[in-house]
Enzyme design. Structure first.
Site, mmCIF file in Angstrom:
data_model
loop_
_atom_site.group_PDB
_atom_site.id
_atom_site.type_symbol
_atom_site.label_atom_id
_atom_site.label_comp_id
_atom_site.label_asym_id
_atom_site.label_seq_id
_atom_site.Cartn_x
_atom_site.Cartn_y
_atom_site.Cartn_z
ATOM 1 N N ASP A 96 -80.601 46.576 -28.384
ATOM 2 C CA ASP A 96 -80.168 47.942 -28.651
ATOM 3 C C ASP A 96 -81.366 48.758 -29.118
ATOM 4 O O ASP A 96 -81.886 48.534 -30.213
ATOM 5 C CB ASP A 96 -79.070 47.917 -29.718
ATOM 6 N N ASP A 119 -77.404 56.819 -19.957
ATOM 7 C CA ASP A 119 -75.976 56.934 -19.640
ATOM 8 C C ASP A 119 -75.453 58.273 -20.157
ATOM 9 O O ASP A 119 -75.566 58.567 -21.347
ATOM 10 C CB ASP A 119 -75.227 55.775 -20.309
ATOM 11 N N LYS A 123 -67.272 61.790 -20.510
ATOM 12 C CA LYS A 123 -66.130 62.375 -21.210
ATOM 13 C C LYS A 123 -66.565 62.970 -22.547
ATOM 14 O O LYS A 123 -67.347 62.377 -23.274
ATOM 15 C CB LYS A 123 -65.043 61.325 -21.420
ATOM 16 N N PHE A 194 -83.709 55.275 -10.469
ATOM 17 C CA PHE A 194 -82.683 56.317 -10.489
ATOM 18 C C PHE A 194 -83.252 57.636 -9.970
ATOM 19 O O PHE A 194 -82.584 58.355 -9.227
ATOM 20 C CB PHE A 194 -82.127 56.492 -11.909
#
Length: 215
Positions: A96, A119, A123, A194
């Site tokens: 992490d 990320d 929402k 990406f």
């Protein structure tokens, strides 16, 4: 645009010095000890499959690069690729990034922090999980040396604007400085996998750079 399965790892490739789990930091917290030579250190948080780590460590052999990735399979794969390239100045940690910054990374110790396409947690009720939150932005400022740089890229305009606002409110980092899009010279000449995917699909990428004052 789903992710392809990772290639199988060649069992003959020893990547034990290029991939570590974060529990190793409990007994070996000195980040420079993972490299044969002490050099300016840059950290990428969220490395994915490790394209930036591979390319940057080859382009800048005078710097050390530490990648942190929370997904085990990607962290392991990125470490494997670094071993295949014989990168002595780059290693991967599975863990992490926010916790490692908070507990392990010394103040004023990094040449640069790289955060590419984190990320977005789409929402609204999940926005608090976004990496570029107030605490992490403050940690970035703490660990950068005076004159050190934050590189932050995303393909989500809302996330970009939110991160810039948070950096302005929670830190004294100077920016954002726009980063030009450069033409790719070959199929893997992109900052990350990406970015490659987004540009090949003609989708926007929002790039920025911030500077810690005081150099």
């Amino acid at each position: 645009m789903g992710r392809k399965a990772l290639p199988k790892l060649n069992p003959d490739v020893d990547f034990s010095q290029h991939f570590f789990e974060s529990d190793v930091l409990e007994t070996r917290p000195d980040l420079q000890s993972y490299f044969p030579t002490q050099q300016p250190l840059e950290i990428e948080v969220g490395t994915g499959k490790g394209l930036f780590m591979k390319n940057a460590s080859g382009q800048f052999p005078q710097h050390n690069f530490l990648g942190i990735e929370i997904a085990f399979k990607y962290a392991r794969f990125a470490g494997y690729k670094l071993a295949k390239e014989d990168r002595t100045n780059a290693v991967m940690l599975h863990g992490d990034g926010q916790k490692i910054f908070r507990e392990i990374v010394p103040s004023d110790s990094l040449e640069a922090v790289h955060v590419y396409f984190p990320d977005p947690w789409w929402k609204a009720r999940h926005h608090r999980r976004r990496l570029m939150n107030e605490e992490f932005c403050q940690q970035i400022q703490r660990v950068l040396r005076p004159g050190g740089k934050l590189h932050f890229w995303t393909d989500v305009l809302d996330y970009f604007e939110m991160a810039v606002e948070t950096l302005h409110q929670a830190t004294t980092l100077q920016g954002p400085v726009d980063v030009d899009e450069t033409p790719a010279e070959h199929d893997l000449d992109y900052r990350t996998h990406f970015e490659r995917r987004m540009r090949k699909n003609e989708m926007d990428v929002f790039r920025s750079q911030f500077l810690k004052p005081g150099a």
